[in-house]
Design an enzyme around this catalytic site. Structure first.
Site, PDB file in Angstrom:
ATOM      1  N   HIS A 101      60.818  13.829  55.354  1.00 22.74           N
ATOM      2  CA  HIS A 101      61.338  14.522  56.534  1.00 22.74           C
ATOM      3  C   HIS A 101      62.859  14.661  56.508  1.00 22.74           C
ATOM      4  CE1 HIS A 101      61.952  10.371  58.253  1.00 22.74           C
ATOM      5  NE2 HIS A 101      63.000  10.961  58.778  1.00 22.74           N
ATOM      6  N   ASP A 131      55.328  10.782  53.620  1.00 25.11           N
ATOM      7  CA  ASP A 131      56.732  10.914  54.035  1.00 25.11           C
ATOM      8  C   ASP A 131      57.680  10.430  52.952  1.00 25.11           C
ATOM      9  OD1 ASP A 131      58.788  11.721  55.679  1.00 25.11           O
ATOM     10  OD2 ASP A 131      58.889   9.836  56.781  1.00 25.11           O
ATOM     11  N   SER A 207      66.605   6.438  57.702  1.00 24.15           N
ATOM     12  CA  SER A 207      65.393   6.947  57.059  1.00 24.15           C
ATOM     13  C   SER A 207      65.641   7.250  55.593  1.00 24.15           C
ATOM     14  CB  SER A 207      64.911   8.213  57.775  1.00 24.15           C
ATOM     15  OG  SER A 207      64.376   7.903  59.032  1.00 24.15           O
TER      16      SER A 207
END
Length: 446
Positions: A101, A131, A207
């Site tokens: 993402h 992901d 992230s």
């Protein structure tokens, strides 16, 4: 006076020596781990263009008028940037592991090293279901890389370290402990399974960054925050991430491991019918010819009870265990055959691509083709009578735009999506007919 100054001078020297002598005591395992791995942690900036169409005045009539009037117009184009973190896993070839993402919409991707150097990056491959994504950066010299650890033996309460780029503050270090393992986390679109849960602070921008153990080994990729609580972060276990990264580097997509088994969950009725009482496990319905399962000696009618000592009672247990394995890694299977227990060893391998062409007909009852000049979807050339799609009203000439989470632009996309979902009971489809797009849920055939 001179004597007093001399005493003060000696005292300062003594305190200085004591401070330097105490320095090794301050070099805790956390300090050493961060010092070792920090050069392999990178900041990632993915730039993309967002188009905003003009809107009405809050009135449904005007909103519809403006939408119809300006449909297809360029609208207002604005430059956006998403920020995240990553970790170099192969310094010789320049491979960086991060979250999908973080780079999902990136038209240009820039990686910033710890020393401030900015390097352009190419997307090698991304997998939205896990992901995870792999980037590649070019460098004249070998880059530092994080040492790989393992995640199958993590202990609740052990110390972990997160390094990332939260809110744009590069190379921020936080510490905590492992709060839980095998957590299932629901996002807006899907459920991510078997995550590591930690109380190390993980904020926007973290992230894609590394989760380390006290030895400075990579044990996870930070990926999610529980929006309604503080002190809860999640990471993808490195055992799974390593396998996915390998596929992305070698194939540009994830190739699920193949055993060649068609299995069915056991319920009380089926167990009674088969005379197996309270036995739990998965019933083997079919063993494909020339498959790893047939080579291992598995037969239809066997009941699969455990894999590598872990009980399997649902198809998801079986599938998730395969997802954690590296290709050509043997797995121990505990089976029941005609009331007797036996143990076999099977070595799954990547799904053979030559078998993929038969999946649309086998699982969906369709034939499809690419249409020259059409970048979106594949065209259905045949829909088997009385198939699930036929009963849903889908007909030849319709186009498949997506299957599961994967956009379909070619037959290879369709084959890859079916390989990924071939063990699922059902899958979501987006079908286009003319200018309209429909979404439906399709039960897959055996």
């Amino acid at each position: 006076m001179i004597k007093g100054k001399w005493i003060l001078f000696c005292l300062c020297i003594l305190l200085s020596l004591q401070a330097h002598a105490a320095l090794p005591d301050r070099e805790t395992p956390v300090v050493l781990a961060v010092r070792s791995v920090a050069p392999a942690v990178v900041n990632i900036s993915a730039a993309y263009t967002e188009t905003r169409h003009r809107r009405g005045f809050g009135d449904p009539f005007f909103d519809e008028f403006f939408r119809d009037f300006f449909e297809g117009s360029p609208g207002m184009r604005q430059q956006r940037t998403s920020l995240g973190s990553g970790v170099i896993i192969d310094g010789e070839r320049g491979y960086v592991l991060t979250n999908a993402h973080v780079v999902a919409r990136g038209e240009t991707i820039t990686v910033t090293l710890e020393n401030g150097s900015e390097l352009p990056a190419l997307l090698v491959g991304a997998d939205t279901e896990s992901d995870l994504a792999v980037l590649r950066i070019e460098s004249d010299t070998a880059l530092p890389q994080a040492p790989m650890g393992v995640s199958h033996d993590l202990m609740i309460g052990e110390t972990v370290i997160a390094i990332g780029n939260p809110f744009g503050f590069s190379h921020t270090v936080t510490t905590g402990v492992i709060s839980a393992t095998n957590r299932h986390v629901r996002s807006n679109r899907q459920v991510f399974k078997r995550f590591i849960q930690t109380d190390a602070s993980i904020n926007p921008g973290n992230s894609g960054g590394p989760l380390l153990n006290i030895r400075g080994e990579l044990i996870g990729i930070n990926t999610a925050i529980h929006a309604r609580a503080q002190g809860i972060g999640f990471a993808i276990p490195i055992d799974r991430a390593r396998r996915i990264a390998k596929d992305l580097i070698e194939h540009g997509m994830v190739i699920p491991l193949w055993a060649g088994l068609r299995i069915q969950e056991m319920d009380r009725g089926l167990a009674d019918y088969l005379g197996k009482g309270e036995v739990q496990g998965l019933l083997v319905r079919e063993v494909e010819k020339d498959s790893p399962a047939s080579g291992a000696g598995i037969r239809p009618g066997d009941v699969l009870a455990a894999m590598d000592g872990q009980p399997v009672t649902k198809i998801t247990d079986y599938r998730e265990h395969l997802e954690m394995l590296m290709p050509e890694t043997p797995v121990r299977l505990d089976l029941l055959r005609k009331g007797r227990s036996l143990t076999l060893s099977m070595t799954p391998r990547s799904f053979p691509m030559e078998r993929a062409a038969a999946l649309p007909e086998k699982l969906m009852g369709i034939q499809a083709a690419e249409q020259p000049g059409t970048p979106h979807g594949v065209v259905l050339t045949e829909v088997r009578k009385n198939s699930a799609l036929d009963r849903a009203g889908v007909r030849p000439g319709d186009r498949i735009r997506s299957l599961g989470e994967r956009e379909i632009t070619s037959l290879s996309d369709l084959h890859a999506a079916l390989i990924r979902h071939r063990m699922d009971r059902e899958v979501s489809l987006r079908i286009q007919r003319g200018n309209r797009i429909y979404t439906l849920t399709l039960p897959l055939e055996s």
